[in-house]
Scaffold this motif. Structure first.
Motif, PDB file in Angstrom:
ATOM      1  N   PHE A  11      -3.283   1.146  -5.722  1.00  0.00           N
ATOM      2  CA  PHE A  11      -4.585   0.926  -6.346  1.00  0.00           C
ATOM      3  C   PHE A  11      -4.573   0.962  -7.875  1.00  0.00           C
ATOM      4  CE2 PHE A  11      -8.860   2.514  -7.592  1.00  0.00           C
ATOM      5  CZ  PHE A  11      -9.558   1.339  -7.355  1.00  0.00           C
ATOM      6  N   THR A  53      -6.864   1.228   1.327  1.00  0.00           N
ATOM      7  CA  THR A  53      -6.225   0.617   0.158  1.00  0.00           C
ATOM      8  C   THR A  53      -6.419  -0.887   0.146  1.00  0.00           C
ATOM      9  OG1 THR A  53      -4.592   2.387   0.169  1.00  0.00           O
ATOM     10  CG2 THR A  53      -4.083   0.461  -1.167  1.00  0.00           C
ATOM     11  N   GLY A 107       0.832  -1.204   0.000  1.00  0.00           N
ATOM     12  CA  GLY A 107       0.000   0.000   0.000  1.00  0.00           C
ATOM     13  C   GLY A 107       0.856   1.240   0.000  1.00  0.00           C
ATOM     14  N   ALA A 167      -2.241   4.188  -1.153  1.00  0.00           N
ATOM     15  CA  ALA A 167      -3.048   4.529  -2.327  1.00  0.00           C
ATOM     16  C   ALA A 167      -2.328   4.370  -3.661  1.00  0.00           C
ATOM     17  CB  ALA A 167      -3.583   5.951  -2.201  1.00  0.00           C
TER      18      ALA A 167
END
Length: 171
Positions: A111, A139, A106, A108
């Motif tokens: 993603f 996330t 992670g 963000a």
């Protein structure tokens, strides 16, 4: 530990040979603690042709000195323009490099890479961070539908991700 688990078990939907004999890995993480957790996997990733995707910060530059790095766009929290920039970055990288595997802790920044990896049929491994025992990360919740293998570091985290595999702490 992570690397022994990945080498001994076949992730759902991924050929074992593809995971254990892959040539290149894309390591995606925000700087700071997320990056530190991926860095802790060094006994595993040092054998791979690897590229890192993270944010341009002093700790990332120092920690990844000598590594191949692509800088993501930040901040990412509630920043739609940077989310879109990171989707464009992910699209260009995945089309150009076509890694055999993407691994992330992670946040963000992961993603866009996981969404596009699913479309391009590139296997992904997401490792939920070690310090979230009371709730799932945003996330993690966003990436779980796009993840080939979802790993957690504590048994308590499985209540948020019932299909996850516990691998123990990375740090």
């Amino acid at each position: 530990m992570f690397y022994s688990y990945l080498n001994e078990h076949q992730p759902h939907g991924v050929e074992r040979a593809k995971v254990t004999a892959a040539r290149s890995v894309l390591l995606v993480a925000s700087s700071g603690g997320h990056l530190a957790q991926l860095d802790a996997l060094e006994p595993w990733w040092r054998e791979w042709d690897r590229t890192w995707v993270t944010f341009r910060t002093d700790d990332a530059s120092s920690r990844l000195s000598g590594e191949q790095i692509v800088w993501g766009h930040h901040p990412t929290t509630r920043n739609v323009p940077n989310l879109l920039r990171n989707f464009v970055l992910a699209w260009r990288m995945l089309r150009r490099k076509r890694p055999d595997l993407i691994v992330s802790t992670g946040a963000a920044l992961a993603f866009p890479f996981f969404v596009l990896a699913k479309i391009l049929r590139i296997p992904t491994v997401y490792i939920e961070v070690y310090d979230r025992l009371d709730s799932p990360t945003l996330t993690g919740r966003l990436c779980v539908p796009f993840t080939t293998l979802f790993l957690v570091q504590w048994e308590e985290q499985r209540r948020f991700y019932p299909g996850a595999t516990v691998i123990g702490g990375l740090l």
